[in-house]
Write a protein that holds these residues in place. Structure first.
Motif, PDB file in Angstrom:
ATOM      1  N   ALA A 116       1.470  -1.001  10.069  1.00 59.09           N
ATOM      2  CA  ALA A 116       2.020  -1.594   8.850  1.00 59.09           C
ATOM      3  C   ALA A 116       1.632  -3.057   8.723  1.00 59.09           C
ATOM      4  O   ALA A 116       1.217  -3.517   7.649  1.00 59.09           O
ATOM      5  CB  ALA A 116       3.540  -1.449   8.831  1.00 59.09           C
ATOM      6  N   THR A 117       1.768  -3.807   9.797  1.00 58.07           N
ATOM      7  CA  THR A 117       1.445  -5.238   9.730  1.00 58.07           C
ATOM      8  C   THR A 117      -0.055  -5.473   9.607  1.00 58.07           C
ATOM      9  O   THR A 117      -0.479  -6.482   9.030  1.00 58.07           O
ATOM     10  CB  THR A 117       1.983  -5.969  10.973  1.00 58.07           C
ATOM     11  N   ALA A 172       9.684  -4.370   6.057  1.00 61.46           N
ATOM     12  CA  ALA A 172      10.884  -3.990   5.315  1.00 61.46           C
ATOM     13  C   ALA A 172      10.702  -2.632   4.638  1.00 61.46           C
ATOM     14  O   ALA A 172      11.608  -1.792   4.652  1.00 61.46           O
ATOM     15  CB  ALA A 172      11.216  -5.059   4.275  1.00 61.46           C
ATOM     16  N   VAL A 173       9.538  -2.412   4.038  1.00 62.54           N
ATOM     17  CA  VAL A 173       9.257  -1.120   3.408  1.00 62.54           C
ATOM     18  C   VAL A 173       9.276  -0.012   4.452  1.00 62.54           C
ATOM     19  O   VAL A 173       9.882   1.056   4.248  1.00 62.54           O
ATOM     20  CB  VAL A 173       7.897  -1.155   2.688  1.00 62.54           C
ATOM     21  N   LEU A 174       8.635  -0.266   5.591  1.00 65.02           N
ATOM     22  CA  LEU A 174       8.574   0.745   6.643  1.00 65.02           C
ATOM     23  C   LEU A 174       9.971   1.098   7.149  1.00 65.02           C
ATOM     24  O   LEU A 174      10.344   2.275   7.225  1.00 65.02           O
ATOM     25  CB  LEU A 174       7.707   0.231   7.796  1.00 65.02           C
ATOM     26  N   VAL A 230      -0.216  10.588   5.708  1.00 69.77           N
ATOM     27  CA  VAL A 230      -0.909   9.853   6.773  1.00 69.77           C
ATOM     28  C   VAL A 230      -2.404  10.157   6.729  1.00 69.77           C
ATOM     29  O   VAL A 230      -3.245   9.254   6.818  1.00 69.77           O
ATOM     30  CB  VAL A 230      -0.317  10.216   8.148  1.00 69.77           C
ATOM     31  N   LEU A 231      -2.746  11.434   6.579  1.00 67.26           N
ATOM     32  CA  LEU A 231      -4.156  11.809   6.541  1.00 67.26           C
ATOM     33  C   LEU A 231      -4.861  11.222   5.320  1.00 67.26           C
ATOM     34  O   LEU A 231      -6.043  10.839   5.389  1.00 67.26           O
ATOM     35  CB  LEU A 231      -4.286  13.328   6.531  1.00 67.26           C
ATOM     36  N   LYS A 232      -4.146  11.135   4.213  1.00 67.22           N
ATOM     37  CA  LYS A 232      -4.766  10.656   2.982  1.00 67.22           C
ATOM     38  C   LYS A 232      -4.682   9.134   2.838  1.00 67.22           C
ATOM     39  O   LYS A 232      -5.597   8.495   2.308  1.00 67.22           O
ATOM     40  CB  LYS A 232      -4.114  11.311   1.768  1.00 67.22           C
ATOM     41  N   GLY A 233      -3.592   8.547   3.314  1.00 70.70           N
ATOM     42  CA  GLY A 233      -3.348   7.137   3.059  1.00 70.70           C
ATOM     43  C   GLY A 233      -3.808   6.179   4.132  1.00 70.70           C
ATOM     44  O   GLY A 233      -4.041   4.999   3.851  1.00 70.70           O
ATOM     45  N   ILE A 234      -3.935   6.657   5.377  1.00 73.19           N
ATOM     46  CA  ILE A 234      -4.382   5.784   6.462  1.00 73.19           C
ATOM     47  C   ILE A 234      -5.890   5.952   6.620  1.00 73.19           C
ATOM     48  O   ILE A 234      -6.371   7.073   6.844  1.00 73.19           O
ATOM     49  CB  ILE A 234      -3.675   6.132   7.786  1.00 73.19           C
ATOM     50  N   PRO A 235      -6.660   4.878   6.530  1.00 70.33           N
ATOM     51  CA  PRO A 235      -8.123   4.996   6.658  1.00 70.33           C
ATOM     52  C   PRO A 235      -8.525   5.602   7.992  1.00 70.33           C
ATOM     53  O   PRO A 235      -7.952   5.277   9.031  1.00 70.33           O
ATOM     54  CB  PRO A 235      -8.610   3.544   6.548  1.00 70.33           C
ATOM     55  N   SER A 236      -9.503   6.487   7.940  1.00 67.98           N
ATOM     56  CA  SER A 236      -9.956   7.135   9.177  1.00 67.98           C
ATOM     57  C   SER A 236     -10.680   6.168  10.092  1.00 67.98           C
ATOM     58  O   SER A 236     -10.713   6.346  11.310  1.00 67.98           O
ATOM     59  CB  SER A 236     -10.885   8.316   8.845  1.00 67.98           C
ATOM     60  N   ARG A 237     -11.234   5.142   9.523  1.00 69.09           N
ATOM     61  CA  ARG A 237     -11.966   4.159  10.317  1.00 69.09           C
ATOM     62  C   ARG A 237     -11.297   2.790  10.252  1.00 69.09           C
ATOM     63  O   ARG A 237     -11.947   1.759  10.202  1.00 69.09           O
ATOM     64  CB  ARG A 237     -13.415   4.050   9.841  1.00 69.09           C
ATOM     65  N   PRO A 263       0.821  -1.212   0.000  1.00 64.36           N
ATOM     66  CA  PRO A 263       0.000   0.000   0.000  1.00 64.36           C
ATOM     67  C   PRO A 263       0.857   1.266   0.000  1.00 64.36           C
ATOM     68  O   PRO A 263       1.947   1.297   0.589  1.00 64.36           O
ATOM     69  CB  PRO A 263      -0.791  -0.126   1.310  1.00 64.36           C
ATOM     70  N   LEU A 264       0.365   2.295  -0.663  1.00 66.59           N
ATOM     71  CA  LEU A 264       1.084   3.568  -0.718  1.00 66.59           C
ATOM     72  C   LEU A 264       1.327   4.127   0.680  1.00 66.59           C
ATOM     73  O   LEU A 264       2.359   4.770   0.932  1.00 66.59           O
ATOM     74  CB  LEU A 264       0.282   4.572  -1.552  1.00 66.59           C
TER      75      LEU A 264
END
Length: 346
Positions: free
Chosen positions: A116-117, A130-132, A174-181, A2-3
């Protein structure tokens, strides 16, 4: 992947750059505030202490917050600490900002590891880590040398501002890529802490502390090995550090691919190589033709084993969905702080 993972890695790049770059800027900071270099060195000690205590404290504080809010809040605090540090005329204020930045850094990493996991299927968790963590290794390759060059050209305050600027796209991501819910499991704190009674988890944490202590205990004093043991010029120090950084990036990538299918061989074989390699560096490193590939190889195995152990901590602490990341972060930070201290005490 994921982005959002790459955006989290960008944040860790900024944080890793901030953590490691200051050692090369201490003389300039000392001169600016009219303090000794030893006194300026307390800035790195304060950051290290904040990282050690910050992971469990910040994870416990944020455990009932949505991951997106937690990550954004920690990033915002980290950014603000660097803006204040860049403009302050008080060394005491700068010292406080380093502690605050370390607390935010530790909290961000603890939440980011579990986020991440949780964002990928179980089979891809090693690769997600690894990406993180590549953000930290790329900071060692490019961020730290770049920060040193920027500090030399424009002053140490410019490096603090640059770190703050890097946090802006990361925070927006973070605001755009991490789901709010995003799914958030509510678990009481006591059962999460009870996970630390698991013998396997304790063993993996102890191994993570050991590997990081050995790695950073020797890495901290790698420059004298290059100049005094191998007899190379000062400019070779940067070359060796970049080699180690490139190796660490390769190691994190390799560890991410093998942590799910071959974790035990990686830890068993790689752990032996880490210990034997670092402790033989003073002997084998006398020859430059041996030192350069050896440092690269140590970067590979140290971070392959380290990233695998992080994945195993998260695996064995599955019953602690909000605190597992802090267990891994604390283990790594204790090792990173204890290693150099034990090395000096020898």
């Amino acid at each position: 992947m994921p982005l959002s993972l790459y955006l989290l890695a960008l944040a860790l790049f900024a944080m890793g750059t901030s953590e490691f770059m200051l050692s090369g800027l201490l003389p300039a900071v000392a001169a600016d505030f009219h303090v000794s270099v030893g006194t300026a060195g307390t800035l790195t000690s304060a950051f290290a202490a904040g990282m050690v205590v910050g992971a469990p404290l910040m994870a416990a504080l944020a455990r009932n917050w949505p991951p997106r809010f937690s990550l954004f809040a920690f990033l915002a605090v980290f950014l603000a600490a660097h803006l204040i540090g860049a403009v302050t005329e008080s060394f005491a204020v700068l010292l406080v900002t380093r502690v605050v930045a370390a607390l935010a850094n530790a909290g961000f990493l603890a939440v980011a590891l579990t986020t991440a996991t949780a964002s990928v299927p179980p089979r891809q968790r090693g690769r997600a880590l690894a990406v993180l963590l590549s953000g930290t290794t790329v900071a060692m390759i490019a961020g730290v040398p770049g920060g040193s060059l920027l500090g030399t050209a424009l002053g140490w305050r410019a490096t603090f501002l640059a770190v703050a600027v890097l946090c802006v796209p990361a925070a927006a991501g973070v605001l755009k890529g991490i789901p709010s819910r995003q799914q958030h499991t509510a678990v009481a704190l006591r059962p999460e802490l009870a996970e630390l009674r698991k013998p396997r988890l304790v063993l993996v944490i102890a191994l993570a502390v050991l590997v990081n202590a050995v790695t950073f205990g020797h890495f901290t004093f790698l420059a004298p090995v290059v100049t005094d043991v191998a007899g190379l010029g000062d400019w070779w120090v940067s070359v060796v550090l970049v080699l180690f950084g490139v190796g660490s990036f390769a190691g994190v990538t390799t560890g991410g691919r093998l942590s799910g299918s071959a974790a035990r061989p990686v830890v068993a074989i790689g752990g032996v190589l880490v210990l034997s390699g670092w402790f033989s560096l003073d002997v084998l490193g006398r020859e430059p033709i041996v030192l350069l590939p050896l440092v690269f190889a140590l970067g590979v195995v140290s971070f392959a084993v380290g990233s695998t152990l992080i994945a195993r901590v998260l695996h064995h602490a599955a019953g602690a969905p909000t605190m597992a990341g802090s267990y891994a972060t604390t283990a790594l930070n204790i090792g990173a702080v204890a290693g150099p201290l034990l090395f000096v005490a020898q």
